[in-house]
Design an enzyme around this catalytic site. Sequence first.
Site, PDB file in Angstrom:
ATOM      1  NE  ARG A  40       2.127  -4.607  49.694  1.00 17.48           N
ATOM      2  CZ  ARG A  40       1.973  -4.191  48.440  1.00 17.48           C
ATOM      3  NH1 ARG A  40       2.342  -4.969  47.435  1.00 17.48           N
ATOM      4  NH2 ARG A  40       1.458  -3.005  48.200  1.00 17.48           N
ATOM      5  CE  LYS A 201       4.168  11.628  37.136  1.00 17.86           C
ATOM      6  NZ  LYS A 201       3.773  10.848  35.964  1.00 17.86           N
ATOM      7  N   GLY A 349       4.338   3.060  49.772  1.00 19.57           N
ATOM      8  CA  GLY A 349       5.532   2.213  49.748  1.00 19.57           C
ATOM      9  C   GLY A 349       6.778   2.851  50.353  1.00 19.57           C
ATOM     10  N   GLY A 372      -1.565   1.527  45.633  1.00 14.05           N
ATOM     11  CA  GLY A 372      -2.695   1.996  44.827  1.00 14.05           C
ATOM     12  C   GLY A 372      -4.033   1.727  45.497  1.00 14.05           C
TER      13      GLY A 372
HETATM   14  P1  ADP Z   1       4.117   6.646  48.062  1.00 10.08           P
HETATM   15  O1  ADP Z   1       4.635   5.440  47.335  1.00 10.08           O
HETATM   16  O2  ADP Z   1       4.701   6.776  49.443  1.00 10.08           O
HETATM   17  O3  ADP Z   1       2.632   6.748  48.048  1.00 10.08           O
HETATM   18  P2  ADP Z   1       4.672   8.227  45.726  1.00 10.08           P
HETATM   19  O4  ADP Z   1       4.867   6.974  44.956  1.00 10.08           O
HETATM   20  O5  ADP Z   1       3.583   9.143  45.326  1.00 10.08           O
HETATM   21  O6  ADP Z   1       4.583   7.937  47.299  1.00 10.08           O
HETATM   22  O7  ADP Z   1       5.990   9.092  45.660  1.00 10.08           O
HETATM   23  C1  ADP Z   1       7.204   8.657  46.178  1.00 10.08           C
HETATM   24  C2  ADP Z   1       8.321   9.239  45.378  1.00 10.08           C
HETATM   25  O8  ADP Z   1       8.223  10.660  45.339  1.00 10.08           O
HETATM   26  C3  ADP Z   1       9.656   8.913  45.978  1.00 10.08           C
HETATM   27  O9  ADP Z   1      10.361   8.131  45.056  1.00 10.08           O
HETATM   28  C4  ADP Z   1      10.300  10.278  46.176  1.00 10.08           C
HETATM   29  O10 ADP Z   1      11.663  10.297  45.819  1.00 10.08           O
HETATM   30  C5  ADP Z   1       9.531  11.164  45.251  1.00 10.08           C
HETATM   31  N1  ADP Z   1       9.609  12.566  45.695  1.00 10.08           N
HETATM   32  C6  ADP Z   1       9.068  13.110  46.784  1.00 10.08           C
HETATM   33  N2  ADP Z   1       9.384  14.415  46.882  1.00 10.08           N
HETATM   34  C7  ADP Z   1      10.162  14.718  45.837  1.00 10.08           C
HETATM   35  C8  ADP Z   1      10.802  15.893  45.374  1.00 10.08           C
HETATM   36  N3  ADP Z   1      10.714  17.046  46.047  1.00 10.08           N
HETATM   37  N4  ADP Z   1      11.474  15.823  44.229  1.00 10.08           N
HETATM   38  C9  ADP Z   1      11.586  14.667  43.557  1.00 10.08           C
HETATM   39  N5  ADP Z   1      11.015  13.522  43.934  1.00 10.08           N
HETATM   40  C10 ADP Z   1      10.316  13.532  45.065  1.00 10.08           C
HETATM   41  C1  3PG Z   2       0.656  -3.545  44.612  1.00  8.81           C
HETATM   42  O1  3PG Z   2       1.834  -3.904  44.776  1.00  8.81           O
HETATM   43  O2  3PG Z   2       0.296  -2.357  44.695  1.00  8.81           O
HETATM   44  C2  3PG Z   2      -0.373  -4.595  44.390  1.00  8.81           C
HETATM   45  O3  3PG Z   2       0.149  -5.858  44.616  1.00  8.81           O
HETATM   46  C3  3PG Z   2      -1.000  -4.496  43.009  1.00  8.81           C
HETATM   47  O4  3PG Z   2      -0.068  -4.747  42.013  1.00  8.81           O
HETATM   48  P1  3PG Z   2      -0.386  -4.281  40.515  1.00  8.81           P
HETATM   49  O5  3PG Z   2      -0.291  -2.783  40.518  1.00  8.81           O
HETATM   50  O6  3PG Z   2       0.659  -4.947  39.652  1.00  8.81           O
HETATM   51  O7  3PG Z   2      -1.770  -4.731  40.174  1.00  8.81           O
HETATM   52 MG    MG Z   3       5.162   4.862  45.391  1.00  4.65          MG
END
Ligand code: ADP
Ligand code: 3PG
Ligand code: MG
Length: 391
Positions: A40, A201, A349, A372
């Site tokens: 970032r 999720k 992320g 988000g």
């Molecule tokens: P992003 O941050 O890329 O948008 P999310 O936060 O929704 O994605 O999800 C990322 C997480 O999902 C990772 O920590 C990954 O380990 C978990 N994940 C993905 N597929 C599986 C799975 N089949 N079983 C358990 N965890 C999973």
């Molecule tokens: C993020 O890391 O997604 C942004 O910096 C927002 O952070 P926050 O979810 O703590 O508001």
């Molecule tokens: Mg994530």
Amino acid sequence: MTIKSISQVRNLKGQRVLLRADFNVPLTKNGQVGNSEDFRIVRTAPTIKYLTGKGAKVIIMAHLGRPEGKVNPKLSLKPVAKRLSQVIKQSVKLSPEIIGSKTDKLVSQMKNGEVLLLENIRFDAREEKADKGFAKQLAKLADIYVNDGFAVSHRDQASVSTIQQFLPSYAGLLLEAEIKYLGGALKNPKKPLVVIIGGAKISTKMKVIKNFTKVAKRILLGGALANTVLKVMGLSVGKSAIEPEMFAEVKKFKLTDNQIVVPVDGLMAIKTEAKKGRTDALADVRKDELILDIGPDTVKLYESILKSAKMVMWNGPMGLIENPAFAGGTKKLIKILAESKAQTIVGGGETVQMIRKMKLENKFSFISTGGGAMLEFLEGKKLPGLKKIVK
Ligand code: ADP
Ligand code: 3PG
Ligand code: MG
């Protein structure tokens, strides 16, 4: 869609620019910005360089973590100031406070082209309350406001949204690019558009999936979130976590018309810490197993669908990528997209971290800095940080 961009402002020389950036990056155990975690900061650098190059005085506001309105030395922006200075190859002063006499003095001493970073904006409880008085005081520091913190633009907070009532407000170069690419995929995609959604999720990505059913040719699902859909389709997912409260929503999808595509095979194991998975069709998942990655047939299927895409939008990993045994599906998709001729847009992320580790970030058309914020933008929401900037 029109964007009020900083590139449209003439005569920035000597102007005090208050820049909101998102430098919310993970710190290492010894409190530094890790080498592969400065994404970032790196992505905001062009905006800062643009402004300093035009002779502006750049005052930056940013947050780190969630200090909940209290000063917390562990969440000081000191390591961020250090890394920013390395990235932009220029000295960055850190004010020990947000507003007050010390900041006033530092601002009054600034020369054209200099950069000052204010301490973690969330050390003041008024930030997250979107407090008008606080925003007004911040506004007094500068002549114009620039929002380059796309990743925090879904927050209705003083330095993100409220401040735009008190200063002429513009989008920074990163924010502008985020809106052009993400907004383009949503409103005016190159067709056929293929969307890939993975991650933890389905509840957090349901609205995004729904929104893309309007424009995408195919939506490929993967990761843990696909399990809820597989379950609704009548397959056994063993002990994999699912979200039963989402069944009703999932049932509304036309799961038979091939627009939404689910994995056909997977890598299964009894424990998430397993060293190796068992590859099998998803019809044959055993009762005590977890589905932890997509399998080779799914990779082949997704590869063949992706071949015909002109545009690809991807958010979220295909498996439990923190365990290398289950990172294979995600890595293969990264390689496929890195070689694709389609316009490729990716975010989230964990997925981005993996792309950076593989040193393939330059092979993608655009990598979003939003977590988000990216999801809310793709849901079609109007983000508070964009209201006065994007029309
Ligand atoms: P992003 O941050 O890329 O948008 P999310 O936060 O929704 O994605 O999800 C990322 C997480 O999902 C990772 O920590 C990954 O380990 C978990 N994940 C993905 N597929 C599986 C799975 N089949 N079983 C358990 N965890 C999973
Ligand atoms: C993020 O890391 O997604 C942004 O910096 C927002 O952070 P926050 O979810 O703590 O508001
Ligand atoms: Mg994530």
